[in-house]
Design an enzyme around this catalytic site. Sequence first.
Site, PDB file in Angstrom:
ATOM      1  N   ALA A   1     -19.251  39.371  29.115  1.00 29.12           N
ATOM      2  CA  ALA A   1     -19.898  38.147  29.582  1.00 29.12           C
ATOM      3  C   ALA A   1     -20.469  38.418  30.966  1.00 29.12           C
ATOM      4  CB  ALA A   1     -18.895  37.005  29.641  1.00 29.12           C
TER       5      ALA A   1
ATOM      6  N   GLU B   1      -7.277  37.206  35.993  1.00 29.25           N
ATOM      7  CA  GLU B   1      -8.102  37.192  34.782  1.00 29.25           C
ATOM      8  C   GLU B   1      -7.242  36.878  33.559  1.00 29.25           C
ATOM      9  OE1 GLU B   1     -10.584  40.651  34.430  1.00 29.25           O
ATOM     10  OE2 GLU B   1     -10.713  40.850  36.601  1.00 29.25           O
TER      11      GLU B   1
ATOM     12  N   ALA C   1     -19.334  40.015  35.897  1.00 30.99           N
ATOM     13  CA  ALA C   1     -19.176  40.337  34.479  1.00 30.99           C
ATOM     14  C   ALA C   1     -17.700  40.471  34.143  1.00 30.99           C
ATOM     15  CB  ALA C   1     -19.916  41.628  34.145  1.00 30.99           C
ATOM     16  N   ASP C   2     -17.393  40.239  32.889  1.00 33.57           N
ATOM     17  CA  ASP C   2     -16.039  40.453  32.384  1.00 33.57           C
ATOM     18  C   ASP C   2     -16.148  41.072  30.999  1.00 33.57           C
ATOM     19  OD1 ASP C   2     -13.130  40.095  32.763  1.00 33.57           O
ATOM     20  OD2 ASP C   2     -13.322  38.881  30.955  1.00 33.57           O
ATOM     21  N   THR C   3     -15.443  42.174  30.793  1.00 34.07           N
ATOM     22  CA  THR C   3     -15.476  42.879  29.515  1.00 34.07           C
ATOM     23  C   THR C   3     -14.100  42.843  28.877  1.00 34.07           C
ATOM     24  OG1 THR C   3     -17.216  44.368  30.311  1.00 34.07           O
ATOM     25  CG2 THR C   3     -15.955  45.093  28.386  1.00 34.07           C
TER      26      THR C   3
END
Length: 189
Positions: A100, A28, A63-65
């Site tokens: 997202a 990531e 999802a990515d936070t």
Amino acid sequence: MASASPRRQDLLDALGIKYKSVPAELDEHFFPGELPRKAAERVAREKAEAVARNFEHGLILAADTIVVCDGKVLGKPQDEDDAFLMLSHLSGKSHEVITAVCIKDIDQAESEVESEVTRVYFRSLSPMEIRTYISSGEAMDKAGAYGIQGLGSVFVERIDGCYFNVVGLPISRVYGMLARRGTNILRNE
């Protein structure tokens, strides 16, 4: 779901959504000059695509936070020293939490990506408060080194936006995205 996040799993469980948790094996990283929101959206899409390779049918939710404060992106801390630096940086300031979400429809070979932004306001934190919080272990697997749903809640004065976004999954947005794909979680079918 392309995630091993217990917080995301708890949210989906509370809604009665049936899913299989398959973490995406993915680096990531962010590219130099990449806007934070666009980076989170790209990573969410990459997670969905990585997990979709293991399935022939269905929907993949990824999802990515990330946390952004003073233009600096804060992901998950590498170690306790990194967590201390992150929380010290957030102390007494507001920051944005960006999550997202990507829903990949394998059957239709389509993906949809959206993101949610919530502003979080932290009170001033003492070094002792930060160290005590870090020693709880709660800081280590969360973007920005805190969890709003746990002990980290004592740092938060207020938020503007979706609480669930800060937890890691903007539920209302996910509901809308699923509904557009024909999945209505409000029906008992």
